[in-house]
Enzyme design. Structure first.
Site, PDB file in Angstrom:
ATOM      1  N   HIS A  39      51.494  40.980  39.921  1.00 30.10           N
ATOM      2  CA  HIS A  39      52.322  40.319  40.892  1.00 30.10           C
ATOM      3  C   HIS A  39      53.374  41.246  40.919  1.00 30.10           C
ATOM      4  CE1 HIS A  39      54.846  37.327  42.598  1.00 30.10           C
ATOM      5  NE2 HIS A  39      55.564  37.319  41.683  1.00 30.10           N
ATOM      6  N   PHE A  40      54.308  41.410  39.700  1.00 33.51           N
ATOM      7  CA  PHE A  40      55.383  41.969  39.743  1.00 33.51           C
ATOM      8  C   PHE A  40      55.367  43.498  40.145  1.00 33.51           C
ATOM      9  CE2 PHE A  40      55.868  41.494  35.115  1.00 33.51           C
ATOM     10  CZ  PHE A  40      55.957  42.917  34.746  1.00 33.51           C
ATOM     11  N   HIS A  41      54.350  44.016  39.917  1.00 34.75           N
ATOM     12  CA  HIS A  41      54.062  45.406  40.297  1.00 34.75           C
ATOM     13  C   HIS A  41      53.908  45.704  41.847  1.00 34.75           C
ATOM     14  CE1 HIS A  41      54.165  46.550  36.279  1.00 34.75           C
ATOM     15  NE2 HIS A  41      54.549  47.825  36.670  1.00 34.75           N
TER      16      HIS A  41
ATOM     17  N   TYR B 298      65.449  37.985  43.275  1.00 30.27           N
ATOM     18  CA  TYR B 298      65.761  37.812  44.688  1.00 30.27           C
ATOM     19  C   TYR B 298      66.998  38.899  44.730  1.00 30.27           C
ATOM     20  CZ  TYR B 298      62.602  34.105  45.327  1.00 30.27           C
ATOM     21  OH  TYR B 298      61.345  33.400  45.132  1.00 30.27           O
TER      22      TYR B 298
ATOM     23  N   ARG C 206      49.056  39.737  29.090  1.00 30.71           N
ATOM     24  CA  ARG C 206      50.120  40.836  29.412  1.00 30.71           C
ATOM     25  C   ARG C 206      50.681  41.002  28.194  1.00 30.71           C
ATOM     26  NH1 ARG C 206      55.102  37.719  32.103  1.00 30.71           N
ATOM     27  NH2 ARG C 206      56.040  39.705  31.892  1.00 30.71           N
ATOM     28  N   ARG C 207      51.737  42.186  28.283  1.00 26.44           N
ATOM     29  CA  ARG C 207      52.541  42.436  26.979  1.00 26.44           C
ATOM     30  C   ARG C 207      51.854  42.840  25.951  1.00 26.44           C
ATOM     31  NH1 ARG C 207      54.997  37.144  28.059  1.00 26.44           N
ATOM     32  NH2 ARG C 207      56.820  37.175  29.481  1.00 26.44           N
TER      33      ARG C 207
ATOM     34  N   HIS D 189      64.932  34.133  37.504  1.00 24.86           N
ATOM     35  CA  HIS D 189      64.278  34.109  38.728  1.00 24.86           C
ATOM     36  C   HIS D 189      65.263  34.569  39.911  1.00 24.86           C
ATOM     37  CE1 HIS D 189      60.824  33.632  41.290  1.00 24.86           C
ATOM     38  NE2 HIS D 189      61.825  33.118  42.450  1.00 24.86           N
TER      39      HIS D 189
HETATM   40 FE1  HAS Z   1      57.573  36.226  41.178  1.00 25.39          FE
HETATM   41  C1  HAS Z   1      56.602  35.939  38.061  1.00 25.39           C
HETATM   42  C2  HAS Z   1      56.680  33.028  41.761  1.00 25.39           C
HETATM   43  C3  HAS Z   1      58.452  36.566  44.623  1.00 25.39           C
HETATM   44  C4  HAS Z   1      59.077  39.287  40.581  1.00 25.39           C
HETATM   45  N1  HAS Z   1      57.642  37.325  39.570  1.00 25.39           N
HETATM   46  C5  HAS Z   1      57.243  37.049  38.252  1.00 25.39           C
HETATM   47  C6  HAS Z   1      57.722  38.197  37.458  1.00 25.39           C
HETATM   48  C7  HAS Z   1      58.474  38.876  38.055  1.00 25.39           C
HETATM   49  C8  HAS Z   1      58.598  38.555  39.485  1.00 25.39           C
HETATM   50  C9  HAS Z   1      59.171  40.199  37.615  1.00 25.39           C
HETATM   51  O1  HAS Z   1      55.946  30.392  40.034  1.00 25.39           O
HETATM   52  C10 HAS Z   1      57.576  38.223  35.781  1.00 25.39           C
HETATM   53  C11 HAS Z   1      58.704  37.709  35.178  1.00 25.39           C
HETATM   54  C12 HAS Z   1      58.340  37.876  33.598  1.00 25.39           C
HETATM   55  O2  HAS Z   1      58.315  38.968  33.107  1.00 25.39           O
HETATM   56  O3  HAS Z   1      57.691  36.898  33.234  1.00 25.39           O
HETATM   57  N2  HAS Z   1      57.613  35.145  42.996  1.00 25.39           N
HETATM   58  C13 HAS Z   1      57.218  33.812  43.085  1.00 25.39           C
HETATM   59  C14 HAS Z   1      57.235  33.158  44.232  1.00 25.39           C
HETATM   60  C15 HAS Z   1      57.784  34.096  45.315  1.00 25.39           C
HETATM   61  C16 HAS Z   1      58.052  35.342  44.332  1.00 25.39           C
HETATM   62  C17 HAS Z   1      57.008  31.793  44.659  1.00 25.39           C
HETATM   63  N3  HAS Z   1      58.577  37.686  42.407  1.00 25.39           N
HETATM   64  C18 HAS Z   1      58.739  37.573  43.678  1.00 25.39           C
HETATM   65  C19 HAS Z   1      59.612  38.697  44.009  1.00 25.39           C
HETATM   66  C20 HAS Z   1      59.887  39.438  42.942  1.00 25.39           C
HETATM   67  C21 HAS Z   1      59.156  38.844  41.964  1.00 25.39           C
HETATM   68  C22 HAS Z   1      60.111  38.775  45.564  1.00 25.39           C
HETATM   69  C23 HAS Z   1      60.562  40.554  42.606  1.00 25.39           C
HETATM   70  C24 HAS Z   1      61.262  41.422  43.856  1.00 25.39           C
HETATM   71  N4  HAS Z   1      56.894  34.912  40.020  1.00 25.39           N
HETATM   72  C25 HAS Z   1      56.435  33.338  40.694  1.00 25.39           C
HETATM   73  C26 HAS Z   1      56.009  32.719  39.541  1.00 25.39           C
HETATM   74  C27 HAS Z   1      56.113  33.531  38.249  1.00 25.39           C
HETATM   75  C28 HAS Z   1      56.597  34.869  38.768  1.00 25.39           C
HETATM   76  C29 HAS Z   1      55.827  31.400  39.310  1.00 25.39           C
HETATM   77  C30 HAS Z   1      56.010  33.140  36.992  1.00 25.39           C
HETATM   78  C31 HAS Z   1      54.611  33.481  36.434  1.00 25.39           C
HETATM   79  C32 HAS Z   1      54.210  33.112  35.145  1.00 25.39           C
HETATM   80  O4  HAS Z   1      53.504  32.100  34.774  1.00 25.39           O
HETATM   81  O5  HAS Z   1      54.581  33.934  34.204  1.00 25.39           O
HETATM   82  C33 HAS Z   1      58.239  34.132  46.663  1.00 25.39           C
HETATM   83  O6  HAS Z   1      59.464  34.426  46.623  1.00 25.39           O
HETATM   84  C34 HAS Z   1      57.205  34.874  47.630  1.00 25.39           C
HETATM   85  C35 HAS Z   1      57.362  34.623  48.795  1.00 25.39           C
HETATM   86  C36 HAS Z   1      57.022  35.504  49.871  1.00 25.39           C
HETATM   87  C37 HAS Z   1      56.009  35.629  50.838  1.00 25.39           C
HETATM   88  C38 HAS Z   1      55.787  36.982  51.583  1.00 25.39           C
HETATM   89  C39 HAS Z   1      56.542  37.025  53.065  1.00 25.39           C
HETATM   90  C40 HAS Z   1      56.066  38.478  53.589  1.00 25.39           C
HETATM   91  C41 HAS Z   1      56.930  39.392  54.117  1.00 25.39           C
HETATM   92  C42 HAS Z   1      56.266  40.636  54.635  1.00 25.39           C
HETATM   93  C43 HAS Z   1      56.060  40.719  55.990  1.00 25.39           C
HETATM   94  C44 HAS Z   1      55.329  41.890  56.302  1.00 25.39           C
HETATM   95  C45 HAS Z   1      55.488  42.533  57.529  1.00 25.39           C
HETATM   96  C46 HAS Z   1      54.673  43.837  57.748  1.00 25.39           C
HETATM   97  C47 HAS Z   1      56.272  42.117  58.820  1.00 25.39           C
HETATM   98  C48 HAS Z   1      55.996  34.397  51.573  1.00 25.39           C
HETATM   99  C49 HAS Z   1      58.307  39.230  54.390  1.00 25.39           C
HETATM  100  C50 HAS Z   1      54.040  43.840  59.323  1.00 25.39           C
HETATM  101  C51 HAS Z   1      52.646  44.066  59.133  1.00 25.39           C
HETATM  102  C52 HAS Z   1      51.987  44.394  60.315  1.00 25.39           C
HETATM  103  C53 HAS Z   1      50.406  44.343  59.781  1.00 25.39           C
HETATM  104  C54 HAS Z   1      52.292  44.918  61.445  1.00 25.39           C
END
Ligand code: HAS
Length: 551
Positions: free
Chosen positions: A376-378, A229, A441-442, A225
């Site tokens: 999700h991860f793409h 980050y 998946r996989r 995890h």
């Molecule tokens: Fe995830 C599985 C939970 C973030 C990558 N994640 C994965 C896997 C990968 C991955 C690679 O709880 C698969 C691993 C595998 O092979 O099995 N993930 C989360 C949560 C977050 C999260 C809670 N993941 C990421 C990030 C990744 C990533 C970042 C890569 C870089 N993830 C999970 C969970 C799994 C999981 C479970 C396991 C699932 C399972 O069952 O196998 C949080 O960090 C997300 C928080 C993000 C936000 C969004 C904030 C938005 C922002 C953009 C602002 C936009 C603006 C644009 C300002 C709350 C900062 C302006 C727009 C205008 C219109 C002007």
């Protein structure tokens, strides 16, 4: 995009070190992109791999070279030049450490890649036991990690030297952020290094017969995890510090940006169980506790979203924008250095929402091990992060090679970003939808003996192939632009943009650089989240598993 307003240049020797990392990263993009194209074609059911090449072999190439090699090399190269730019040219000793780290990582990459290509390690990028790879694959990955520690020591040494020369002053923001990411990486990689060195290597060498699967997966996710980050924080560096300068605005708050990074240091690691919510052998109380911590690690991302909106809106209004969203029109939509990472930011909104769904204990039961997770991860790593890395490359590569991003290349870069957005909308959208219908998946293409449910997935798999093919075109464009910027673009000066805080008088509180305090709390949280469940696993360990080679 030629700007002469910013004269501070990264020293040529540090630039060469950075570029060496980028060459490997972009070779990885070419190889991994090709593998990705083959995968989506196979999964559409319309194409078969030639010459006995296995689907899982290709899938392992894809995951390892894109998820582990491209990211680690790009991040290390970027952080080293960011520190050199903001804290001063590296010393000879630091540069030597950088080259040593680079070569160790490269040797490890070659070793692991050869084993995958020889079909001796089709165990995917997570190398879950009891699937067993050739020992040289594990050794190769160990070298990548050891090399990254040596690379990371450059950042720690450069920070320490800066601190010594500037007592009582907050360190430059980009240096501070690179340091936090490096410290997090070092603590996190101890988990994967432990499972590889003490479990998987002796087991694959035949020194022990069995492996404890639960412990090995737990150590992997202790690392897995924070790994995500480690990918994200360099993108956040660009969003917080570089994008404000590119648009002509200011960083909303320097202290808030630092606090965000400290929160990642604290909460990124003790959350690995949210990848193991459906695994037996872990008491649900500890899973629940780690889910709470997972929700804590969402906060710094929400703070980042807030800061970015504030930066964009303040800038727009300073240019006379009116109305609720009038400021949007003032953003530099014709500048690839802005718009490509901006597409990444936009994609991170649904990507983050998907993460929150994954982390919710009950909803995880619906999506776990389905292709939803791949969707999700793409969106997270393969769009938000990677498009930001591409956006960085558009100015950083010419900055380091003494060339410029021409108008024509800027246009092509925007086309590249648009291709990515369209391709990923198809591919990741279809993955999310098929996942909700239960598609695993996989897994390679299968009709599952003519099952009606599997027939429902096929249209989505075809949509994935369409999206994946558009993404592949995006990769070709990116590689073309990279080669142009590295070797052929006109000579000149390209700016390394570094933003300033909106309030010049703001001095970040020095407590944010009290590493004993933050590392101390991080270690306490890790011990709290892991000690009892880990002891439980050891005391109640089932008989271990022998190794399986299912390919
Ligand atoms: Fe995830 C599985 C939970 C973030 C990558 N994640 C994965 C896997 C990968 C991955 C690679 O709880 C698969 C691993 C595998 O092979 O099995 N993930 C989360 C949560 C977050 C999260 C809670 N993941 C990421 C990030 C990744 C990533 C970042 C890569 C870089 N993830 C999970 C969970 C799994 C999981 C479970 C396991 C699932 C399972 O069952 O196998 C949080 O960090 C997300 C928080 C993000 C936000 C969004 C904030 C938005 C922002 C953009 C602002 C936009 C603006 C644009 C300002 C709350 C900062 C302006 C727009 C205008 C219109 C002007």
């Amino acid at each position: 995009m030629n700007s002469v307003s910013e004269k501070i240049k990264v020293d040529r020797r540090d630039g060469k070190l950075g570029m060496a990392h980028f060459y490997v990263a972009f070779i990885a993009l070419a190889v991994g992109g090709m593998a990705g194209l083959l995968q989506v074609l196979v999964r559409s059911g319309k194409f078969q791999l030639p010459a006995g090449i296995g689907y899982y072999q290709i899938l392992t190439v894809h995951g390892v070279v894109l998820g582990l090699v491209l990211t680690t090399f790009f991040i290390m190269g970027f952080q080293i030049v960011a520190v050199s730019r903001t804290s001063g040219t590296l010393t000879n000793k630091q540069r030597l450490a950088g080259w040593t780290g680079f070569w160790i990582m490269t040797a490890g990459t070659i070793m692991a890649a050869v084993m995958i290509l020889l079909n001796e390690a089709s165990v995917l990028y997570t190398f879950y036991a009891p699937l067993q790879a050739h020992a040289l694959y594990y050794l190769g990955l160990t070298l990548v990690i050891v090399g990254s520690w040596v690379d990371g020591s450059v950042i720690i040494m450069a920070y320490a030297a800066w601190r010594k020369k500037n007592p009582g002053k907050p360190s430059p923001l980009l240096t501070f952020m690179s340091l936090v990411n490096t410290l997090m990486w070092i603590i996190a990689t101890i988990g994967v290094a432990s499972t590889v060195l003490f479990q998987l290597l002796p087991w694959s060498l035949g020194l022990v017969e069995t492996v404890d699967v639960a412990i090995s997966r737990t150590l992997f996710w202790y690392f897995g995890h924070p790994l995500v980050y480690f990918w994200l924080l360099p993108a956040y560096m660009a969003w917080y510090v570089i994008i404000p300068k590119i648009i002509g605005g200011k960083i909303f708050s320097d202290s808030l940006a630092r606090l965000t990074f400290i929160l990642f240091l604290l909460f990124s690691i003790p959350v690995g169980f949210h990848h193991q919510l459906l695994e037996p052998g872990i008491d649900p109380a500890w899973k629940f506790f780690q889910v709470i911590l997972t929700f804590m690690v969402i906060i710094p991302s929400l703070m980042t979203a807030f800061s970015l909106f504030a930066t964009f809106e303040t800038f727009g209004r300073s240019k006379g924008a009116t109305g609720l969203f009038g400021w949007l029109k003032k953003l530099p939509w014709g500048d690839a250095r802005f718009i490509v990472p901006f597409i990444g930011m936009l994609s991170f909104i649904p990507a983050g929402a998907g993460g929150i769904i994954n982390a919710s204990h009950q909803m995880n039961q619906v999506v776990h091990n389905t292709i939803w997770v791949t969707g999700h991860f793409h969106l997270t790593v393969a769009t938000a992060v990677v498009l930001t890395f591409f956006g960085i490359s558009y100015w950083l590569v010419p900055h380091l090679t003494g060339r410029t991003l021409t108008r024509a290349m800027n246009k092509l870069a925007i086309v590249q970003g648009v291709f990515w957005a369209i391709g990923m909308t198809f591919m990741s959208g279809a993955m999310h939808a098929a996942g909700l219908l239960g598609a695993p998946r996989r897994s390679a293409y299968s009709e599952y003996g003519g099952a009606a449910q599997a027939a429902e997935w096929i249209p989505y798999q075809i949509a994935q192939a369409v999206g994946g093919s558009i993404l592949f075109l995006g990769i070709i464009l990116m590689l073309y632009i990279f080669i142009n910027l590295a070797f052929f673009a006109p000579k000149g000066e390209e700016e390394f943009p570094v933003g300033e805080a909106a309030d010049k008088r703001e001095k970040a509180p020095m407590v944010l650089e009290n590493w004993k305090l933050w590392l101390g709390i991080a270690v306490l949280l890790i011990l709290f989240a892991y000690t009892i469940p880990f002891m439980d696993m050891i005391q109640n360990a089932p008989i271990g598993s022998k190794g399986y080679k299912l390919w």
